[in-house]
Structure formats: C-alpha cells, structure tokens
Enzyme design. Structure first.
Site, PDB file in Angstrom:
ATOM      1  N   ASP A   1       0.854  -1.189   0.000  1.00 16.43           N
ATOM      2  CA  ASP A   1       0.000   0.000   0.000  1.00 16.43           C
ATOM      3  C   ASP A   1       0.892   1.243   0.000  1.00 16.43           C
ATOM      4  O   ASP A   1       1.722   1.410   0.891  1.00 16.43           O
ATOM      5  CB  ASP A   1      -0.889  -0.048   1.261  1.00 16.43           C
ATOM      6  CG  ASP A   1      -1.947   1.037   1.276  1.00 16.43           C
ATOM      7  OD1 ASP A   1      -1.756   2.086   0.603  1.00 16.43           O
ATOM      8  OD2 ASP A   1      -2.953   0.852   1.971  1.00 16.43           O
TER       9      ASP A   1
ATOM     10  N   TYR B   1      -7.802  16.076  -7.709  1.00 17.61           N
ATOM     11  CA  TYR B   1      -6.877  15.126  -8.361  1.00 17.61           C
ATOM     12  C   TYR B   1      -5.679  15.882  -8.957  1.00 17.61           C
ATOM     13  O   TYR B   1      -4.520  15.496  -8.762  1.00 17.61           O
ATOM     14  CB  TYR B   1      -7.642  14.362  -9.450  1.00 17.61           C
ATOM     15  CG  TYR B   1      -6.792  13.561 -10.402  1.00 17.61           C
ATOM     16  CD1 TYR B   1      -6.242  12.340 -10.023  1.00 17.61           C
ATOM     17  CD2 TYR B   1      -6.544  14.023 -11.700  1.00 17.61           C
ATOM     18  CE1 TYR B   1      -5.465  11.603 -10.902  1.00 17.61           C
ATOM     19  CE2 TYR B   1      -5.782  13.287 -12.584  1.00 17.61           C
ATOM     20  CZ  TYR B   1      -5.230  12.076 -12.185  1.00 17.61           C
ATOM     21  OH  TYR B   1      -4.460  11.354 -13.064  1.00 17.61           O
TER      22      TYR B   1
HETATM   23  N1  NAI Z   1      -4.432   7.013 -17.995  1.00 21.31           N
HETATM   24  C1  NAI Z   1      -4.133   8.291 -18.286  1.00 21.31           C
HETATM   25  O1  NAI Z   1      -4.416   8.790 -19.383  1.00 21.31           O
HETATM   26  C2  NAI Z   1      -3.419   9.125 -17.269  1.00 21.31           C
HETATM   27  C3  NAI Z   1      -2.898   8.575 -16.115  1.00 21.31           C
HETATM   28  N2  NAI Z   1      -2.181   9.368 -15.253  1.00 21.31           N
HETATM   29  C4  NAI Z   1      -1.602   8.793 -14.042  1.00 21.31           C
HETATM   30  O2  NAI Z   1      -0.960   7.571 -14.356  1.00 21.31           O
HETATM   31  C5  NAI Z   1      -1.060   6.685 -13.263  1.00 21.31           C
HETATM   32  C6  NAI Z   1      -1.662   5.369 -13.736  1.00 21.31           C
HETATM   33  O3  NAI Z   1      -2.906   5.621 -14.345  1.00 21.31           O
HETATM   34  P1  NAI Z   1      -3.850   4.431 -14.853  1.00 21.31           P
HETATM   35  O4  NAI Z   1      -3.031   3.234 -15.118  1.00 21.31           O
HETATM   36  O5  NAI Z   1      -4.696   4.996 -15.923  1.00 21.31           O
HETATM   37  O6  NAI Z   1      -4.767   4.228 -13.558  1.00 21.31           O
HETATM   38  P2  NAI Z   1      -5.257   2.876 -12.867  1.00 21.31           P
HETATM   39  O7  NAI Z   1      -6.315   3.251 -11.894  1.00 21.31           O
HETATM   40  O8  NAI Z   1      -5.576   1.845 -13.885  1.00 21.31           O
HETATM   41  O9  NAI Z   1      -3.955   2.393 -12.063  1.00 21.31           O
HETATM   42  C7  NAI Z   1      -3.591   2.918 -10.819  1.00 21.31           C
HETATM   43  C8  NAI Z   1      -3.108   1.784  -9.941  1.00 21.31           C
HETATM   44  O10 NAI Z   1      -2.753   2.331  -8.661  1.00 21.31           O
HETATM   45  C9  NAI Z   1      -3.117   1.387  -7.694  1.00 21.31           C
HETATM   46  N3  NAI Z   1      -3.325   1.972  -6.383  1.00 21.31           N
HETATM   47  C10 NAI Z   1      -4.331   2.810  -6.004  1.00 21.31           C
HETATM   48  N4  NAI Z   1      -4.255   3.049  -4.685  1.00 21.31           N
HETATM   49  C11 NAI Z   1      -3.187   2.359  -4.220  1.00 21.31           C
HETATM   50  C12 NAI Z   1      -2.599   2.206  -2.929  1.00 21.31           C
HETATM   51  N5  NAI Z   1      -3.109   2.798  -1.844  1.00 21.31           N
HETATM   52  N6  NAI Z   1      -1.503   1.428  -2.819  1.00 21.31           N
HETATM   53  C13 NAI Z   1      -0.973   0.811  -3.902  1.00 21.31           C
HETATM   54  N7  NAI Z   1      -1.488   0.909  -5.144  1.00 21.31           N
HETATM   55  C14 NAI Z   1      -2.588   1.673  -5.300  1.00 21.31           C
HETATM   56  C15 NAI Z   1      -4.431   0.784  -8.209  1.00 21.31           C
HETATM   57  O11 NAI Z   1      -4.683  -0.496  -7.605  1.00 21.31           O
HETATM   58  C16 NAI Z   1      -4.201   0.720  -9.703  1.00 21.31           C
HETATM   59  O12 NAI Z   1      -3.750  -0.555 -10.117  1.00 21.31           O
HETATM   60  C17 NAI Z   1      -1.889   7.401 -12.202  1.00 21.31           C
HETATM   61  O13 NAI Z   1      -1.016   8.030 -11.286  1.00 21.31           O
HETATM   62  C18 NAI Z   1      -2.648   8.446 -12.996  1.00 21.31           C
HETATM   63  O14 NAI Z   1      -2.970   9.560 -12.192  1.00 21.31           O
HETATM   64  C19 NAI Z   1      -1.969  10.695 -15.488  1.00 21.31           C
HETATM   65  C20 NAI Z   1      -2.506  11.289 -16.594  1.00 21.31           C
HETATM   66  C21 NAI Z   1      -3.275  10.559 -17.576  1.00 21.31           C
HETATM   67  O1  GCB Z   2      -7.350  14.049 -19.169  1.00 18.69           O
HETATM   68  C1  GCB Z   2      -7.291  12.875 -19.487  1.00 18.69           C
HETATM   69  O2  GCB Z   2      -7.662  12.470 -20.595  1.00 18.69           O
HETATM   70  C2  GCB Z   2      -6.741  11.839 -18.497  1.00 18.69           C
HETATM   71  O3  GCB Z   2      -6.193  12.484 -17.386  1.00 18.69           O
HETATM   72  C3  GCB Z   2      -5.889  11.814 -16.236  1.00 18.69           C
HETATM   73  O4  GCB Z   2      -5.060  12.283 -15.478  1.00 18.69           O
HETATM   74  C4  GCB Z   2      -6.681  10.611 -15.882  1.00 18.69           C
HETATM   75  O5  GCB Z   2      -5.970   9.739 -15.021  1.00 18.69           O
HETATM   76  C5  GCB Z   2      -7.098   9.874 -17.131  1.00 18.69           C
HETATM   77  O6  GCB Z   2      -7.922   8.810 -16.823  1.00 18.69           O
HETATM   78  C6  GCB Z   2      -7.774  10.841 -18.085  1.00 18.69           C
HETATM   79  O7  GCB Z   2      -8.222  10.175 -19.212  1.00 18.69           O
END
Ligand code: NAI
Ligand code: GCB
Length: 279
Positions: A50, A135
């Site tokens: 965590d 966020y």
């Molecule tokens: N997908 C996107 O387009 C974007 C993503 N991000 C950032 O990239 C990162 C990954 O994003 P995604 O893969 O899309 O999100 P996601 O929600 O699929 O992955 C995030 C992971 O963090 C883990 N997590 C959450 N709380 C936790 C905790 N307390 N301890 C340990 N693990 C924990 C979750 O279990 C999950 O597997 C995030 O930090 C997100 O803010 C930033 C901008 C855009």
């Molecule tokens: O603005 C966006 O498109 C993205 O920005 C983020 O930071 C979120 O984690 C992602 O799920 C959104 O899709």
C-alpha cells in the site's frame, strides 16, 4: 541498472509498462495494492504493498536504483479518497526513495496539474500550476515534492504530465492522445537520460493538435512518433459542434475543468474502448 521498482503495476498503464521496463534492469519489482498480477517476466517479482504505508514503501525500495511511480487513484474524487494514495502516497514514495538512496523517481503526473489554463494558451513545461480538480492538486503537490527533494536532498525526478493515454474517442483526445508506444518511449527516456535533476515533460504523442509545448524538455530526448490526426476525420464527423462556452472544451483539463470538485472527471470520457484487458 540493477533494480527498478514500478508502483501501480496492476493498473491500466502499469500493465503496459511492466514488460518493457523489465528489459531495462536486472531485477524488476512490480507493486500494487492488488493481490497479484499475471504473466510475470523472468526477472520480475510482484509485491503487494500500500503506497500509503511508509514502512512498506521503505522496504519495497530497498536496494533499488529508481522507482517508476504510477500508483494512485486515477480520477477526480472527494479529498478523503485522494488524501492517502495521491497526496500522502506521493510523500511515502519520495521519502522511501530518499531513505534508500535511490537515484531517481519517475512520476506519472498529469495535465490536470495545469488543467485550468485555457487551450488557446500553448503552455510550456514552465506554466504555473493551475489544477482543475483535487486530483490535479495532488499532482501539483507531488511535483512540488519532487522539486523539494531535488533542491534539498539531491534526489532526481522526472514528472511526466500525461495527457490522455487511451484510444481517442472524442475531439479533445485528437490533440491530447499519448499512444502506448510513446508512453513506453517516454518512460524509457526518463529512466535512461543520464542527468535529469528535477524535470517536467508533457506526456503527449506527436499530434498535429497537441496543445502543449515540450521545447524546454529537449534534454530528455523524448521523440514521440504517433499522431492523433489519424483519428480526426472520424471523431469530428460524429462529435458534433462543440460549445465554445463549456470549460470542458476551452481548458486544458477538458471534462475535469468542468466538473464539481470531488466528482469524477472521467464520467464524460469514453475511455475503455481500447482496453486490451492488460489489467
Ligand atoms: N491514464 C491516463 O491517461 C493518465 C494517467 N495518469 C496517471 O498515471 C497513473 C496510472 O494511471 P492508470 O493506469 O490509468 O490508472 P489505474 O487506476 O488503472 O492504475 C492505478 C493503480 O494504482 C493502484 N493503487 C491505487 N491506490 C493504491 C494504494 N493505496 N496502494 C498501492 N497501489 C494503489 C491501483 O490499484 C491501480 O492498479 C496514475 O497516477 C494516474 O494519475 C496521469 C494522466 C493521464
Ligand atoms: O485528461 C485525461 O484524458 C486523463 O487524465 C488523467 O489524469 C486521468 O488519469 C485519465 O484517466 C484521463 O483520461
């Protein structure tokens, strides 16, 4: 590099990163709060931990050279939901990295750290923080933490302000798209650039309509190849005219710029059409 750690490894982006990151190091450790992940690489181990637990993070990062920190709640939510993973969880990772004398933290920041800037402003990496949500505020906090740990403790960071890393399904994403290949390339550059100090880069593909400017991040050698223009004709033919007074259309944060604080910003984004089940 000997040992590399990835947080958020069970998440959408973490799942894409695991295999390529495993090739950059001798020992690769994936971590998440999930019970497990499938298809471990030959040099990969999985540790359930965590990110809100400083002791657990300190143990996780023992002997590591770098950590790629993607673990977080990935959407707008009430402050009591974000406080642990997104705010305090950033502190635990930087503090654990410092205690274990890591070289660098590579961090998944977001466009939402600057999401209230207007899209008519072609913002660079030095645009002032202007979060659009709690966020986004957490991303500002983590970036400032990164800056502080570099200035006071010599711990390097690369903060990658990712825009939209998913298959484009709306007009905004034609400009904000970050392809999975370009994501992998960007993280590789963040890891392999010899000296980064405290660096910021926008995570966006080589889109004709990219709304942000990486000119001052040239030292990272990030050269994205994909172009969201390939989706433009189809998306614009179905997406209809956009309201020029809706903040979702006029601000960098898109729908996050329009939601009430604490409400999901992704409710408007049809994100999962390209989900290849890598969770
Ligand atoms: N997908 C996107 O387009 C974007 C993503 N991000 C950032 O990239 C990162 C990954 O994003 P995604 O893969 O899309 O999100 P996601 O929600 O699929 O992955 C995030 C992971 O963090 C883990 N997590 C959450 N709380 C936790 C905790 N307390 N301890 C340990 N693990 C924990 C979750 O279990 C999950 O597997 C995030 O930090 C997100 O803010 C930033 C901008 C855009
Ligand atoms: O603005 C966006 O498109 C993205 O920005 C983020 O930071 C979120 O984690 C992602 O799920 C959104 O899709």
């Amino acid at each position: 590099m000997k040992k590399l750690v990835l947080t958020g490894a069970a998440g959408r982006l973490g799942s894409y990163l695991r295999e390529p990151l495993s090739q950059l190091c001798d020992e690769f450790v994936s971590s998440d709060i999930a019970d497990n992940v499938s298809n471990l690489a030959q040099n990969e181990t999985y540790v359930k931990a965590d990110i809100t637990d400083l002791d657990a993070m300190t143990t996780l990062l023992e002997g590591a050279d770098m950590v790629v920190h993607f673990g977080a709640v990935g959407d707008e939510a009430p402050m009591d939901v974000l406080w642990g993973p997104n705010f305090y969880g950033a502190y635990t990772v930087w503090e654990a990295a410092y205690r274990n004398k890591l070289r660098r933290v590579v961090y998944a920041s977001s466009i939402h750290a600057v999401g209230m800037h207007k899209k008519t402003d072609f913002i660079g990496i030095d645009a002032p923080h202007k979060p659009d949500t709690f966020y986004g505020l957490a991303k500002c906090f983590a970036e400032d933490l990164a800056s502080l740990y570099w200035d006071k403790r010599g711990l390097e960071s690369v903060c990658m302000r990712i825009l939209s890393c998913a298959q484009p399904t709306n007009s905004r994403a034609v400009g904000t798209w970050l392809s999975y290949d370009d994501l992998i390339h960007m993280v590789e550059r963040a890891i392999n650039t010899p000296i980064t100090g405290f660096s910021v880069v926008y995570g966006v593909s080589n889109n004709d309509r990219a709304p942000v400017d990486n000119a001052k991040a040239q030292h990272l050698g990030y050269r994205p190849k994909d172009n969201g223009e390939q989706f433009a004709a189809e998306i614009y033919s179905t997406d209809g005219p956009l309201d020029p007074h809706d903040p979702a259309n006029t601000h960098h944060g898109g729908p996050f710029a329009a939601v009430e604080l604490g409400n999901s910003g992704m409710a408007h984004l049809n994100l999962d059409t390209d989900d290849t089940g890598k969770h």
